[in-house]
Design an enzyme around this catalytic site. Structure first.
Site, PDB file in Angstrom:
ATOM      1  N   ASN A  90      76.246  63.268  16.604  1.00 20.04           N
ATOM      2  CA  ASN A  90      77.268  63.283  17.643  1.00 20.04           C
ATOM      3  C   ASN A  90      78.628  63.080  16.965  1.00 20.04           C
ATOM      4  O   ASN A  90      78.715  62.995  15.741  1.00 20.04           O
ATOM      5  CB  ASN A  90      76.995  62.206  18.701  1.00 20.04           C
ATOM      6  CG  ASN A  90      76.861  60.806  18.086  1.00 20.04           C
ATOM      7  OD1 ASN A  90      77.435  60.517  17.039  1.00 20.04           O
ATOM      8  ND2 ASN A  90      76.096  59.944  18.746  1.00 20.04           N
ATOM      9  N   ASP A 135      71.858  64.887  28.552  1.00 23.84           N
ATOM     10  CA  ASP A 135      72.474  63.827  27.764  1.00 23.84           C
ATOM     11  C   ASP A 135      73.879  64.231  27.315  1.00 23.84           C
ATOM     12  O   ASP A 135      74.779  63.389  27.250  1.00 23.84           O
ATOM     13  CB  ASP A 135      71.602  63.501  26.548  1.00 23.84           C
ATOM     14  CG  ASP A 135      72.125  62.307  25.770  1.00 23.84           C
ATOM     15  OD1 ASP A 135      72.047  61.180  26.295  1.00 23.84           O
ATOM     16  OD2 ASP A 135      72.632  62.510  24.658  1.00 23.84           O
TER      17      ASP A 135
END
Length: 347
Positions: A26, A220
């Site tokens: 991420n 998500d």
């Protein structure tokens, strides 16, 4: 003789492993929560499909029906090896429960730690007729208590899945950037987000329906966008409440993954995420709610320490109602964790 009157299959377990690469990261540099969820589902899919094809002549593929609460106990780092272990722990006539555990290994030092635990429920669908649910081969239990506890989990998730299916919620429309500047910060409207995705062959099983893990990864991502817009800081997935898969999504459908803030505490925030499927090619079929879940995120500083969460400003009666419902879920989870900690200290 009824198939379930004569258990014959032992408990089965598998483990899949792979190293975490830079494209799994991420923006903070750790492994994306959606990547972990996708790996969890892949392990569950493999073991449940294998088990459901261990007996009988008609082949099937396991379809994900529900994922129980998943906690992110520790972040996975790039360069570590993720070991995902899956075990079948209960079988009903048409359902399989799979317990999954994720362990991160530092291959330089050999150190290992648990990062995730989850329970998933699958149903076997016939390869020849996707609308036909087949029977599940039974397993042998070590004792009657293990079987009884599994039956209780099965009944509880079945009731919750039916209750959630009746709650469709509102449609969250995509919001362009210019419009966002007119919204007040820390409101539901300010941070709500949507992602539109065309389902392609690489997203699907042999049946031509979307893999559960692909859907969870997209959910998500949207939840993370909502959380980041609310906090304007680095955010990470802390847990996922039960993900319910209401209806199958076919190849060629357009899905809209939507997320909105429902509740904030001092150190966490809850985001409601749902997936709507739109069969744009077939005029005779209407848009439908396919998946729903609640994601919990936390905000971290540059050293990975928790930050305070800006309080959510509710503007409508529906938003206030959802806030109170989120607060109830938060308090129930907090009480459950305290009870589990107390039980461990007394052992």
């Amino acid at each position: 003789m009824d198939q379930h009157s004569a258990p014959f299959c032992p408990l089965r377990a598998i483990q899949i492993s792979r190293i975490m690469r830079p494209d799994d990261a991420n923006i903070a540099g750790s492994v994306h929560g959606g990547t972990i969820l996708k790996m969890i589902e892949e392990a569950g899919f493999i073991i449940s499909t294998r088990h459901c094809n261990s007996q009988g002549e008609e082949h099937s593929m396991a379809a994900l029906a529900r994922v129980e609460r998943t906690d992110f106990l520790s972040p996975m780092c790039i360069g570590e090896v993720a070991h995902v272990s899956a075990e079948i722990t209960y079988t009903a006539k048409h359902s399989v429960e799979v317990q999954v555990q994720v362990i991160a290994e530092n291959i330089l030092t050999g150190d290992k730690r648990i990062t995730n635990r989850a329970s998933l429920w699958y149903v076997p669908l016939s390869i020849r007729n996707v609308d036909k649910v087949l029977e599940v081969p039974p397993i042998e239990y070590t004792d009657t208590e293990q079987e009884e506890n599994g039956r209780k989990r099965y009944e509880a998730q079945k009731l919750e899945r039916l209750a959630t299916k009746q709650k469709n919620g509102d449609v969250i429309l995509p919001m362009i950037s210019l419009d966002r500047h007119t919204k007040e910060p820390h409101t539901v409207n300010f941070s709500q987000s949507s992602l539109i995705h065309l389902v392609g062959p690489s997203d699907c099983t042999l049946h031509g329906f979307v893999h559960g893990g692909v859907t969870m990864k997209l959910m998500d991502e949207v939840a993370g966008i909502v959380a980041a817009r609310h906090c304007k800081t680095n955010v990470v997935t802390a847990s996922v409440d039960a993900i319910n898969f209401h209806r199958k999504i076919q190849k060629g459908f357009v899905i809209t993954v939507s997320g909105r803030m429902t509740f904030t505490s001092n150190k966490s925030m809850e985001i409601e995420v749902f997936v709507d499927a739109d069969p744009i090619v077939e005029d005779t079929r209407e848009r439908f709610r396919a998946v729903s879940a609640y994601f919990t995120y936390v905000s971290l500083d540059e050293k990975g320490k928790p930050l305070s969460i800006p309080e959510l400003k509710t503007e409508t009666e529906d938003e206030k109602k959802r806030f109170e419902e989120g607060k109830m879920r938060y308090l129930q989870t907090k009480a459950k964790r305290q009870s589990e900690k107390l039980a461990l200290t007394q052992q």
